[in-house]
Design a protein around this motif. Structure first.
Motif, PDB file in Angstrom:
ATOM      1  N   GLU A 181      99.889  41.159  -5.293  1.00 21.01           N
ATOM      2  CA  GLU A 181      99.895  40.947  -6.728  1.00 21.01           C
ATOM      3  C   GLU A 181     101.147  40.179  -7.136  1.00 21.01           C
ATOM      4  O   GLU A 181     102.192  40.271  -6.487  1.00 21.01           O
TER       5      GLU A 181
ATOM      6  N   SER B 115      93.306  49.060  -3.857  1.00 21.75           N
ATOM      7  CA  SER B 115      94.586  48.538  -4.330  1.00 21.75           C
ATOM      8  C   SER B 115      95.666  49.597  -4.132  1.00 21.75           C
ATOM      9  O   SER B 115      95.417  50.800  -4.249  1.00 21.75           O
TER      10      SER B 115
ATOM     11  N   CYS C  82      99.201  45.335  -3.878  1.00 24.09           N
ATOM     12  CA  CYS C  82      98.343  44.586  -2.970  1.00 24.09           C
ATOM     13  C   CYS C  82      96.892  45.019  -3.188  1.00 24.09           C
ATOM     14  O   CYS C  82      96.632  46.196  -3.495  1.00 24.09           O
ATOM     15  N   ARG C  83      95.952  44.059  -3.038  1.00 22.24           N
ATOM     16  CA  ARG C  83      94.531  44.334  -3.238  1.00 22.24           C
ATOM     17  C   ARG C  83      93.728  43.859  -2.036  1.00 22.24           C
ATOM     18  O   ARG C  83      94.059  42.857  -1.408  1.00 22.24           O
ATOM     19  N   TRP C  84      92.658  44.620  -1.774  1.00 27.35           N
ATOM     20  CA  TRP C  84      91.720  44.265  -0.712  1.00 27.35           C
ATOM     21  C   TRP C  84      90.294  44.286  -1.292  1.00 27.35           C
ATOM     22  O   TRP C  84      89.984  45.101  -2.168  1.00 27.35           O
TER      23      TRP C  84
ATOM     24  N   GLY D  63      95.101  41.440   2.964  1.00 30.42           N
ATOM     25  CA  GLY D  63      95.210  41.752   1.542  1.00 30.42           C
ATOM     26  C   GLY D  63      95.777  40.598   0.734  1.00 30.42           C
ATOM     27  O   GLY D  63      96.212  39.572   1.281  1.00 30.42           O
ATOM     28  N   THR D  64      95.755  40.766  -0.568  1.00 30.01           N
ATOM     29  CA  THR D  64      96.291  39.769  -1.489  1.00 30.01           C
ATOM     30  C   THR D  64      97.370  40.416  -2.338  1.00 30.01           C
ATOM     31  O   THR D  64      97.102  41.385  -3.066  1.00 30.01           O
TER      32      THR D  64
ATOM     33  N   CYS E 242     101.256  45.251   1.131  1.00 28.61           N
ATOM     34  CA  CYS E 242     100.174  44.732   1.976  1.00 28.61           C
ATOM     35  C   CYS E 242     100.343  45.154   3.433  1.00 28.61           C
ATOM     36  O   CYS E 242      99.380  45.107   4.211  1.00 28.61           O
TER      37      CYS E 242
ATOM     38  N   GLN F 253      92.132  37.802   7.380  1.00 32.84           N
ATOM     39  CA  GLN F 253      92.395  37.557   5.968  1.00 32.84           C
ATOM     40  C   GLN F 253      92.000  38.748   5.108  1.00 32.84           C
ATOM     41  O   GLN F 253      92.693  39.096   4.148  1.00 32.84           O
TER      42      GLN F 253
END
Length: 316
Positions: free
Chosen positions: A95, A120, A106-108, A92-93, A63, A88
């Motif tokens: 995994e 990702s 990590c995903r956006w 990213g988020t 991320c 935010q």
């Protein structure tokens, strides 16, 4: 008759003979029949050196691996977002991962009036559990080859006179225009006349294909031919093997229906290997308007720039 003096004269001789035999046996154990010594691999000695571990022992945080400026270019935020919402979005988020030193991602997700943008990034560190025969780098290359094969792209093997052309189904030599048998690929890398063009051969003109038969990947049978370009994708921008990115890399470009609309979502996936780490970048553009097709050149260019920046980060 007292024989004790004789016994005292015999025992030293036996002791000397025993010592001589023991010494000869010890000398024989230190050398083989050729006199090269037990440490010689040809003499059956155990001198195998374990394969070296991979270059990377840990993974960066995915991320935080991408440059914020590059993220803003790939995932433009709408003006209505607050500062907190923007932070935010670009944070990213992560995994879920059970081992942060082996597999992280990590995903956006960015929503715009034109559609949805998804990104990702995944890092995978490959470890060989059989160091006696396979290094971490070799194991990582095996994983890469499997993914290359799954993407229906030809395995880039060696070229030159050592590579034989595709076998003739009849078992006879492949003929050339002059009537003589062909024993190898003709100059220029073009396939011999009459050679097969099924799996394992890349027909000329398809993306990623050089016109020379592609050797089969280890453990996967014959390598499939390169995938044709998706609709609305120029042939030169279709799925293909990439040069100059990590140790080896490929790009997979696909179009698919975007939800219930008639729009086409384009997803560009780039996989590259650097030593014992595999990096995957996946960038998807999903238009909201019907009949809209995301441009392949722009989508691929953004994904490639991010992949190149990640490769440079690993090399620092």
């Amino acid at each position: 008759m007292d024989r004790s003096p004789v016994r005292r004269r015999v025992l030293p001789g036996i002791a000397m003979l025993t010592a001589l035999v023991a010494g000869t046996a010890g000398l024989a154990g230190c050398t083989d029949s050729s006199g090269t010594g037990a440490g010689d691999p040809k003499g059956g000695g155990n001198t195998a050196v374990p394969a070296q571990p991979g270059k990377y022992r840990s993974l960066p945080q995915p991320c935080k691996a991408a440059d914020p400026k590059r993220l803003r270019a790939m995932l433009p935020a709408v003006d209505s977002l607050t500062t907190e919402q923007r932070d935010q979005l670009y944070a990213g988020t992560a995994e879920a991962s059970y081992d942060g030193d082996r597999h992280v991602g990590c995903r956006w997700n960015a929503q715009t009036p034109e559609g949805t943008l998804l990104l990702s990034v995944t890092f995978e560190r490959v470890v060989s559990y059989d160091r006696a025969t396979t290094s971490d780098d070799d194991k990582a290359r095996q994983v890469y080859v499997r993914r290359l094969t799954d993407a229906h792209l030809p395995f880039p093997g060696p070229t030159g006179p050592t590579v034989s052309p595709t076998a003739n189904p009849t078992g006879g030599p492949t003929s050339n225009p002059t009537g003589g048998p062909t024993t190898g690929p003709p100059p220029g890398g073009a396939p011999a006349t009459g050679s097969a063009t099924g799996p394992g051969a890349s027909p000329a003109g398809l993306p990623g294909g050089s016109g020379a038969p592609a050797p089969a990947a280890s453990g996967s049978g014959s390598a499939p031919a390169s995938a044709p370009a998706s609709p609305s994708t120029p042939p030169e921008l279709g799925s293909r093997v990439l040069e100059g990115l990590g140790n080896e890399a490929f790009l997979d470009d696909k179009l698919a229906a975007a939800g219930a609309t008639a729009a086409q979502a384009r997803t560009v996936r780039i996989v590259f290997r650097t030593s014992n780490v595999l990096v995957t970048v996946e960038y998807s553009v999903q238009p909201s308007g019907p009949g809209t097709v995301p441009p392949s050149a722009e989508t691929q260019d953004r994904a490639r720039q991010l992949a190149q920046a990640l490769a440079e980060r690993f090399n620092q």
